[in-house]
Motif scaffolding. Structure first.
Motif, PDB file in Angstrom:
ATOM      1  N   THR A 195      50.090 -25.191  17.541  1.00  0.00           N
ATOM      2  CA  THR A 195      50.663 -24.774  18.829  1.00  0.00           C
ATOM      3  C   THR A 195      50.405 -25.787  19.936  1.00  0.00           C
ATOM      4  N   TYR A 236      58.262 -31.365  15.430  1.00  0.00           N
ATOM      5  CA  TYR A 236      58.755 -30.161  14.762  1.00  0.00           C
ATOM      6  C   TYR A 236      57.925 -29.849  13.523  1.00  0.00           C
ATOM      7  N   GLU A 237      57.596 -30.885  12.773  1.00  0.00           N
ATOM      8  CA  GLU A 237      56.805 -30.681  11.558  1.00  0.00           C
ATOM      9  C   GLU A 237      55.437 -30.104  11.886  1.00  0.00           C
ATOM     10  N   LYS A 284      54.669 -28.352  14.556  1.00  0.00           N
ATOM     11  CA  LYS A 284      54.895 -26.981  15.019  1.00  0.00           C
ATOM     12  C   LYS A 284      55.094 -26.053  13.828  1.00  0.00           C
ATOM     13  N   ASP A 285      55.853 -26.510  12.849  1.00  0.00           N
ATOM     14  CA  ASP A 285      56.151 -25.687  11.678  1.00  0.00           C
ATOM     15  C   ASP A 285      54.921 -25.412  10.821  1.00  0.00           C
ATOM     16  N   THR A 286      53.883 -26.225  10.977  1.00  0.00           N
ATOM     17  CA  THR A 286      52.633 -25.980  10.234  1.00  0.00           C
ATOM     18  C   THR A 286      51.691 -25.076  11.014  1.00  0.00           C
TER      19      THR A 286
END
Length: 62
Positions: free
Chosen positions: A17, A9-10, A12-14
């Motif tokens: 992709t 998740y971390e 992805k959040d940065t």
């Protein structure tokens, strides 16, 4: 589960992709396990399985 998915998740959040296919595959495996457990418990998951099949562009389950 947070230990395994938190780092994904971390990333992805940065904006990474490249983790999306990993998250998608993990989600599919968890859904598959959930269907198996639910069906063994007597729950009819046909409609949900069909919706998941459509979301993953798979042949309909039933």
């Amino acid at each position: 589960m947070e230990r395994e998915t938190g780092p994904l998740y971390e990333l992805k959040d940065t904006g990474r992709t490249d983790v999306l296919p990993v998250l998608s595959r993990l989600a599919f495996l968890l859904l598959e396990l959930g269907f198996t457990v639910a069906e063994e418990g007597g729950i009819d998951c046909t409609e949900v399985e069909n919706a998941v099949s459509a979301a993953y562009d798979l042949p309909y389950a039933r």
